[in-house]
Design a protein around this motif. Sequence first.
Motif, short mmCIF file in Angstrom:
data_model
loop_
_atom_site.label_atom_id
_atom_site.label_comp_id
_atom_site.label_asym_id
_atom_site.label_seq_id
_atom_site.Cartn_x
_atom_site.Cartn_y
_atom_site.Cartn_z
N LEU A 349 50.45 31.93 45.94
CA LEU A 349 50.78 33.01 46.83
C LEU A 349 49.56 33.83 47.05
CD1 LEU A 349 53.08 34.43 48.16
CD2 LEU A 349 53.58 35.81 46.15
N PHE A 350 48.65 33.88 46.20
CA PHE A 350 47.60 34.85 46.63
C PHE A 350 46.65 34.13 47.60
CE2 PHE A 350 42.97 35.86 46.19
CZ PHE A 350 43.04 37.15 46.21
N HIS A 351 46.40 32.76 47.49
CA HIS A 351 45.70 32.07 48.57
C HIS A 351 46.41 31.97 49.80
CE1 HIS A 351 43.19 30.05 45.26
NE2 HIS A 351 42.57 30.53 45.83
N GLY A 352 47.87 31.95 49.83
CA GLY A 352 48.35 31.97 51.05
C GLY A 352 48.38 33.16 51.90
N GLY A 353 48.45 34.32 51.00
CA GLY A 353 48.17 35.75 51.65
C GLY A 353 46.73 35.79 52.24
#
Length: 478
Positions: A349-353
């Motif tokens: 999720l962090f990488h997607g953000g």
Amino acid sequence: MSVTEDDAERGERQPDAGYRWRWPALVVVMVGSAMELLDVSVTVLAGPTIRADLQGGTSDLQWYTATYTLALACGLITGGRLGDIVGRKRMFLIGMAGFTLSSALCAAAVSSDLLIVLRAVQGLFGAAMIPQGLGIIKDVFPPRSLPLAFNAMGPFMAIFSLGGPILGGWLLEADPLGAGWRTIFLVNVPIGVVAGLAAFLTLPSDPPARAVRLDLPGVLMAAAGSLLMIFPLVQGREYGWPLWAYALMGGSLAVFMAFGRHEARRRRLGADTLIAPSLFRKRSYLAGTTVGLMYFAALSGFGLAFTLYLQLGLGYSPAKTSLTGTAMTAGIIAGSLVMPKLSRYGRRLFHGGAAITVAGLLALLWVMRMDVTPWRLVPALVVAGLGSSLMMGPYFALSLSEVEPHEMGTATGVLSALQQAGSSVGAALLGTVFFEAAAHGDSVPLAASAAFAVAAGMAALMFLAGYLFPAYRPDPTP
């Protein structure tokens, strides 16, 4: 007795599964954070009006904000450690009461010099209050519900970091209390009274650590290192980055190296330390400090450059600037609404953000090549805000996943200090990029484009830095 021996005894306390007030406690913590985040930047907007009313000098414009920021940054690590020693609820209440009272005194200031002193007092009480929040959250939420609480806290901080100047501008222009610039401080008083009473009633009591003493030499060294680092970042651009600014930052590194040796020596002797050395053996926490510094630097620097672009480049009024900026805030809110369903993805999720943030900033650069209108800016800002929210959502859960309860005060104090340092670094870096480009003959839009490109690059670096987080997935919330 060493810090870990005694604190570990306190750290054995687990959240009470039957505790009824955990969500009110989360709201209280977020209200305290909102008060502090608003006061970081609000005097930047009100500075000229304050100086004219109090007949202050030209340099007072910088000191209205600088004294608050410096006092806050210097006290955060100590404030977090005091929460470990005397109890997080007690320190939160002390900080909230002092912050509220000093806000009222700021509103009643009769001279510019007095206001500057009171802003420093306000910053010190903020440093007592803010580091307790994340520790309180981890104390009251059971492990399965903790990611949801952190997912709410992250976007909330991002909203107020970016939206603080917007809300401050509205308070100044609308003047709902009819007190002029004093409204920006008076508004803290009723909020602080209600939040303080709610904190007293809802936050769980935690016993003080027995026989643990505050490391006073460490306090002085940490404060000195923070001051030497933050002061040139806050004031350096105003003075044209003189040699002494770089000398002070170099001196800060030397002081922090000496501080590290001091803490290691005390640890070997079995004495109490200001920072738990075990923190920096945790990969997730080290990743959190790196990512947090870059995140708040990018967010703060982008907010400054975007405001300058709208007002100096497009001729927008403060009200129109604030209204346009709400598009990014809307994106952050949208991200926070979908966060509960996505929290189980953790690092992904962090990488997607981070990827979405880069896409939003690149889209903004593309829009700036057109005939710019507020509506054309909105989609790119919403996307950038959404990505920012998705990054910040899992940030605390990932950063603090390996932190023990007895380390929490220190851990959150350091993260909060890095937030302030990152905000100062971002404003200094992107502000310098903007003004240097403008000084060399570039138009304001081109200068802003250069600053936004740097912000996009920082978001890309955060994507890479995200790999420092362990491949950890918070347990899904039931």
